[in-house]
Motif scaffolding. Sequence first.
Motif, PDB file in Angstrom:
ATOM      1  N   LEU A  88      14.792  31.094  57.774  1.00 29.32           N
ATOM      2  CA  LEU A  88      15.735  30.801  58.618  1.00 29.32           C
ATOM      3  C   LEU A  88      15.347  31.423  60.045  1.00 29.32           C
ATOM      4  CD1 LEU A  88      18.813  30.822  56.080  1.00 29.32           C
ATOM      5  CD2 LEU A  88      17.680  28.935  56.982  1.00 29.32           C
ATOM      6  N   TYR A  89      14.758  32.545  59.786  1.00 24.23           N
ATOM      7  CA  TYR A  89      14.606  33.403  61.093  1.00 24.23           C
ATOM      8  C   TYR A  89      13.411  32.516  61.718  1.00 24.23           C
ATOM      9  CZ  TYR A  89      17.511  37.031  60.435  1.00 24.23           C
ATOM     10  OH  TYR A  89      18.736  37.953  59.955  1.00 24.23           O
ATOM     11  N   VAL A  90      13.119  32.086  60.537  1.00 22.21           N
ATOM     12  CA  VAL A  90      11.733  30.811  62.103  1.00 22.21           C
ATOM     13  C   VAL A  90      12.114  30.086  62.122  1.00 22.21           C
ATOM     14  CG1 VAL A  90       9.859  30.112  60.892  1.00 22.21           C
ATOM     15  CG2 VAL A  90       9.803  32.205  59.652  1.00 22.21           C
ATOM     16  N   ALA A  91      12.930  28.939  61.390  1.00 16.94           N
ATOM     17  CA  ALA A  91      13.710  28.131  61.747  1.00 16.94           C
ATOM     18  C   ALA A  91      14.411  28.404  63.323  1.00 16.94           C
ATOM     19  CB  ALA A  91      14.815  27.462  60.745  1.00 16.94           C
ATOM     20  N   VAL A  92      15.009  30.040  63.675  1.00 18.92           N
ATOM     21  CA  VAL A  92      15.120  30.222  64.735  1.00 18.92           C
ATOM     22  C   VAL A  92      14.690  30.068  65.872  1.00 18.92           C
ATOM     23  CG1 VAL A  92      16.600  31.710  66.250  1.00 18.92           C
ATOM     24  CG2 VAL A  92      18.202  31.242  63.176  1.00 18.92           C
ATOM     25  N   ASP A  93      13.361  30.970  65.593  1.00 23.96           N
ATOM     26  CA  ASP A  93      12.581  31.398  67.014  1.00 23.96           C
ATOM     27  C   ASP A  93      11.646  30.453  67.151  1.00 23.96           C
ATOM     28  OD1 ASP A  93      13.508  33.862  66.167  1.00 23.96           O
ATOM     29  OD2 ASP A  93      11.719  34.652  64.839  1.00 23.96           O
ATOM     30  N   ALA A  94      11.806  29.110  66.224  1.00 28.42           N
ATOM     31  CA  ALA A  94      10.833  28.345  66.190  1.00 28.42           C
ATOM     32  C   ALA A  94      11.619  27.010  66.631  1.00 28.42           C
ATOM     33  CB  ALA A  94      10.203  27.273  64.982  1.00 28.42           C
ATOM     34  N   GLY A  95      12.852  26.939  66.778  1.00 28.59           N
ATOM     35  CA  GLY A  95      14.398  26.419  67.650  1.00 28.59           C
ATOM     36  C   GLY A  95      14.296  24.886  66.621  1.00 28.59           C
ATOM     37  N   TYR A  96      13.635  25.256  65.227  1.00 26.13           N
ATOM     38  CA  TYR A  96      14.053  24.556  64.252  1.00 26.13           C
ATOM     39  C   TYR A  96      16.173  24.016  64.180  1.00 26.13           C
ATOM     40  CZ  TYR A  96       9.168  23.706  63.694  1.00 26.13           C
ATOM     41  OH  TYR A  96       7.478  23.849  63.959  1.00 26.13           O
ATOM     42  N   LEU A  97      16.606  25.363  64.234  1.00 22.67           N
ATOM     43  CA  LEU A  97      17.754  25.373  63.840  1.00 22.67           C
ATOM     44  C   LEU A  97      18.470  26.091  64.399  1.00 22.67           C
ATOM     45  CD1 LEU A  97      19.308  26.106  61.406  1.00 22.67           C
ATOM     46  CD2 LEU A  97      18.373  28.260  60.971  1.00 22.67           C
ATOM     47  N   ASN A  98      19.876  26.267  65.363  1.00 20.48           N
ATOM     48  CA  ASN A  98      20.857  27.157  65.657  1.00 20.48           C
ATOM     49  C   ASN A  98      21.422  28.120  64.892  1.00 20.48           C
ATOM     50  OD1 ASN A  98      23.310  25.556  65.084  1.00 20.48           O
ATOM     51  ND2 ASN A  98      23.108  24.437  66.253  1.00 20.48           N
ATOM     52  N   GLN A  99      22.072  29.008  66.024  1.00 23.10           N
ATOM     53  CA  GLN A  99      22.218  30.124  65.585  1.00 23.10           C
ATOM     54  C   GLN A  99      23.519  30.092  64.640  1.00 23.10           C
ATOM     55  OE1 GLN A  99      21.582  33.395  65.603  1.00 23.10           O
ATOM     56  NE2 GLN A  99      19.982  33.037  66.422  1.00 23.10           N
ATOM     57  N   GLU A 100      24.480  28.967  65.175  1.00 21.76           N
ATOM     58  CA  GLU A 100      25.620  28.085  64.612  1.00 21.76           C
ATOM     59  C   GLU A 100      25.417  28.116  63.471  1.00 21.76           C
ATOM     60  OE1 GLU A 100      29.069  25.117  63.512  1.00 21.76           O
ATOM     61  OE2 GLU A 100      28.183  25.586  65.920  1.00 21.76           O
ATOM     62  N   MET A 101      24.480  27.123  62.952  1.00 20.40           N
ATOM     63  CA  MET A 101      23.653  26.665  61.694  1.00 20.40           C
ATOM     64  C   MET A 101      23.153  27.522  60.533  1.00 20.40           C
ATOM     65  SD  MET A 101      24.583  23.687  60.844  1.00 20.40           S
ATOM     66  CE  MET A 101      23.929  24.132  59.276  1.00 20.40           C
ATOM     67  N   PHE A 102      22.514  28.750  61.752  1.00 20.80           N
ATOM     68  CA  PHE A 102      21.334  29.787  61.100  1.00 20.80           C
ATOM     69  C   PHE A 102      22.817  30.837  60.146  1.00 20.80           C
ATOM     70  CE2 PHE A 102      20.431  34.735  61.052  1.00 20.80           C
ATOM     71  CZ  PHE A 102      19.658  34.922  60.199  1.00 20.80           C
ATOM     72  N   ALA A 103      23.892  31.292  60.952  1.00 17.41           N
ATOM     73  CA  ALA A 103      24.753  31.815  59.686  1.00 17.41           C
ATOM     74  C   ALA A 103      25.212  31.338  58.455  1.00 17.41           C
ATOM     75  CB  ALA A 103      26.169  32.461  61.473  1.00 17.41           C
ATOM     76  N   ILE A 104      25.570  29.430  58.872  1.00 24.84           N
ATOM     77  CA  ILE A 104      26.284  28.713  58.010  1.00 24.84           C
ATOM     78  C   ILE A 104      25.086  28.969  56.538  1.00 24.84           C
ATOM     79  CG2 ILE A 104      26.914  26.403  56.574  1.00 24.84           C
ATOM     80  CD1 ILE A 104      27.494  26.159  59.663  1.00 24.84           C
TER      81      ILE A 104
END
Length: 121
Positions: free
Chosen positions: A79-95
Amino acid sequence: MRIERFEDIEAWKEARELVKIVYSIFKNTKDFGFKDQIQRSAISIMSNIAEGFDRGSNKEFIKFLIIARASTSEVKSLLYVAVDAGYLNQEMFAIVSSQCIKISNLINGFIRYLRKSERKC
């Protein structure tokens, strides 16, 4: 409640929800290597819970629960990779991250239960 089949296990139910979430979030991701890895890691959680349930002893079941817990950590790391790569925003990361934490906590509790239990379930 007595657990008679793996589908009765709360951690398995939550892992199934995680798989649905992961597939939904990353369905349009073009990075097929990443998408495949996070999907496989999520599936591994519920698969190892199910496989461990049908082993002959608590010791074997616990081994598979530990593998499932490790796969949960792998999803969370990805999930951290997804955030760093722009695949996932912080809100979805938290969920999704909180779903991983919930699953890990359920697995940990189940492991504690099985270590004290004489019977499989």
